[in-house]
Design a protein around this motif. Structure first.
Motif, short mmCIF file in Angstrom:
data_model
loop_
_atom_site.label_atom_id
_atom_site.label_comp_id
_atom_site.label_asym_id
_atom_site.label_seq_id
_atom_site.Cartn_x
_atom_site.Cartn_y
_atom_site.Cartn_z
N GLU A 25 -21.36 -3.24 15.80
CA GLU A 25 -20.35 -2.64 16.21
C GLU A 25 -19.32 -3.21 16.91
O GLU A 25 -18.18 -2.81 17.02
CB GLU A 25 -20.83 -1.37 17.47
CG GLU A 25 -21.90 -0.63 16.62
CD GLU A 25 -22.15 0.68 17.69
OE1 GLU A 25 -21.21 1.42 17.98
OE2 GLU A 25 -23.29 0.78 17.97
N LEU A 26 -19.51 -4.78 17.14
CA LEU A 26 -18.70 -5.50 17.91
C LEU A 26 -17.47 -5.85 16.82
O LEU A 26 -17.73 -6.24 15.68
CB LEU A 26 -19.37 -6.83 18.43
CG LEU A 26 -20.43 -6.54 19.50
CD1 LEU A 26 -21.04 -7.83 19.87
CD2 LEU A 26 -19.81 -5.58 20.51
N PRO A 27 -16.23 -6.09 17.60
CA PRO A 27 -15.13 -6.74 16.67
C PRO A 27 -15.60 -8.28 16.48
O PRO A 27 -16.17 -8.74 17.03
CB PRO A 27 -13.96 -6.66 17.39
CG PRO A 27 -14.50 -6.59 18.76
CD PRO A 27 -15.68 -5.81 18.86
N ASP A 28 -15.34 -8.46 14.89
CA ASP A 28 -15.45 -9.99 14.59
C ASP A 28 -14.97 -11.01 15.58
O ASP A 28 -15.38 -12.13 15.64
CB ASP A 28 -14.72 -10.15 13.28
CG ASP A 28 -15.41 -9.34 12.06
OD1 ASP A 28 -16.64 -9.05 12.48
OD2 ASP A 28 -14.98 -9.38 11.06
N LYS B 103 -21.37 -13.68 16.12
CA LYS B 103 -22.06 -14.50 15.25
C LYS B 103 -23.41 -14.98 15.83
O LYS B 103 -24.53 -15.13 15.00
CB LYS B 103 -21.32 -15.41 14.92
CG LYS B 103 -21.81 -16.60 13.67
CD LYS B 103 -20.68 -17.67 13.33
CE LYS B 103 -21.29 -18.43 12.37
NZ LYS B 103 -20.51 -19.51 12.12
N VAL B 104 -23.68 -15.29 17.07
CA VAL B 104 -24.61 -15.81 17.79
C VAL B 104 -25.72 -14.41 17.65
O VAL B 104 -26.76 -14.86 17.57
CB VAL B 104 -24.48 -16.19 19.32
CG1 VAL B 104 -25.53 -16.41 19.93
CG2 VAL B 104 -23.13 -17.31 19.03
N LEU B 105 -25.40 -13.26 18.00
CA LEU B 105 -26.21 -12.54 17.94
C LEU B 105 -26.92 -12.02 16.76
O LEU B 105 -27.95 -11.67 16.43
CB LEU B 105 -25.66 -10.99 18.50
CG LEU B 105 -25.24 -10.97 20.13
CD1 LEU B 105 -24.02 -10.13 20.56
CD2 LEU B 105 -26.53 -10.91 20.90
N THR B 106 -26.09 -11.83 15.77
CA THR B 106 -26.61 -11.56 14.26
C THR B 106 -27.52 -12.70 13.86
O THR B 106 -28.52 -12.44 13.26
CB THR B 106 -25.43 -11.07 13.33
OG1 THR B 106 -24.63 -12.50 13.36
CG2 THR B 106 -24.44 -10.07 13.86
#
Length: 381
Positions: free
Chosen positions: A281-284, A290-293
């Motif tokens: 749900e976070l903006p790019d 990126k770290v989280l995904t």
């Protein structure tokens, strides 16, 4: 002894020496993570996250060609056993750094011993007082979102909703009492009045009396601060009493185990949290996305289930320590100095900046207000 026997024996001895030399050449990081006992639901995912970090670094060639090994001693959610485990890690295992326990109480119990051992520890207890005062806690750092950081975000959310009077219910262990002390100070800066502040025993199974008292006040919202089963019990008691107004929970509620124990009572709660459950749900533009995904995908591939926020704590602690070793070498003093000089490190739980007067590391921009809808964490609006 025959000549062939002597040769064979010599080969075995040589192999043993080589293996010992290789083992000694490993960089050893200690863990004090609870895989049984009251805080196991926090400690086990933290251990899994830390091990994932170590595995990733080793798969990429280690640190300057040296492998890293994680030596965890289960402290069993017990403060006394945490002290014994720390002694084992520093005197027998000769670790160069430590990932500390998840329990705030256990972190407090070992903090002085960590200083005497002069081995840097990144603790996973979420209470700011663990590293205070910094002139006496030179070797202790934290990675979780701490109570002061998340309370600040929570109070701003209350102001946005027009809430000016609140009540609090907290556990009587270090995690709860520290949060109570800090909230009493922070509310004054936000123009919010704390009209009642109740506590309960960490092993209590019914908080109805305290919540009944809160129901009789003019509080517009209630804050519950605890860990483990007590947090879920208090949430169920709150709903059973039909108390009106928003229910705010500690960031320790961002846990699948809490959702399971609280059931439908969790729906609608508000809590300050890391971004791990709402990464998509976070903006790019969010530097943590990126770290989280990436972390979530790797964790699920290794363990077969979604990571809890505490897994991110363990992962960040291990990565910060290994980055410090890569930068400064494997001497404990050098590792400590390198961690203290970390600036804007983007981790899973937070963005970290440390300093001589700041061993908390986490920043408020790492926190999101979440709610629970149909048993799932969502961004709050």
């Amino acid at each position: 002894m025959k000549r062939t026997q002597r040769i064979a024996f010599g080969i075995l001895i040589s192999l043993g020496i080589c293996r010992a030399a290789l083992a000694e050449d490993d960089i050893k990081i200690g863990g004090l993570l609870e895989t049984s006992g009251f805080i196991a639901s926090l400690g086990q995912p933290a251990l899994e996250g830390a091990q994932l970090a170590v595995d990733q670094v080793n798969a990429a060639g280690g640190i300057k060609g040296r492998k890293v090994s994680l030596v965890n001693v289960n402290t069993e959610s017990d403060n006394t056993k945490s002290v014994s485990a720390l002694k084992r890690l520093t005197t027998q295992e000769n670790v160069v750094a430590i990932i500390g326990p998840s329990s705030s109480g256990s972190n407090f119990a070992i903090a002085d011993a960590v200083e005497r051992a002069k081995v840097p520890m990144i603790g996973i207890g979420a209470t700011r007082g663990i590293v205070m005062p910094t002139d006496r806690r030179k070797y202790v750092f934290l990675v979780p979102l701490t109570d002061v950081v998340v309370e600040g975000v929570m109070l701003k959310d209350m102001k946005k909703r027009g809430i000016t009077k609140i009540a609090m219910l907290h556990s009587d262990v270090a995690f709860g009492t520290s949060a109570s002390d800090s909230l009493e100070k922070l509310v004054k800066d936000e123009g919010i009045t704390l009209v009642d502040n109740e506590s309960f025993g960490n092993g209590d199974t019914d908080m109805t009396p305290q919540l009944t008292k809160i129901r009789g006040t003019d509080a517009q919202a209630t804050v519950i601060w605890a860990t483990g089963p007590g947090l879920a019990i208090a949430t169920r008691n709150y709903r059973a009493l039909g108390i009106k107004g928003p229910l705010y929970l500690t960031h320790a509620a961002n846990d699948f185990n809490f959702l399971r124990l609280a059931g439908d009572s969790a729906n609608g709660v508000l809590l300050p949290s890391s971004k791990i459950y709402v990464a998509n749900e976070l903006p790019d533009s969010d530097p943590q996305k990126k770290v989280l995904t990436s972390f979530s995908a790797a964790y699920q591939a290794k363990y077969g289930h979604l990571p809890a926020t505490f897994a991110g704590n363990g992962y960040d602690a291990a990565m910060l320590l290994m980055d410090a070793i890569r930068t400064a070498g494997d001497k404990p003093d050098a590792i400590r100095n390198a961690v203290e000089n970390v600036k804007d490190y983007v981790g899973v739980t937070a963005r970290y900046t440390y300093g001589p007067q700041d061993h908390f590391g986490t920043r408020a921009e790492s926190v999101e207000m979440l709610t629970v809808e149909q048993g799932k964490f969502k961004l709050a609006h």
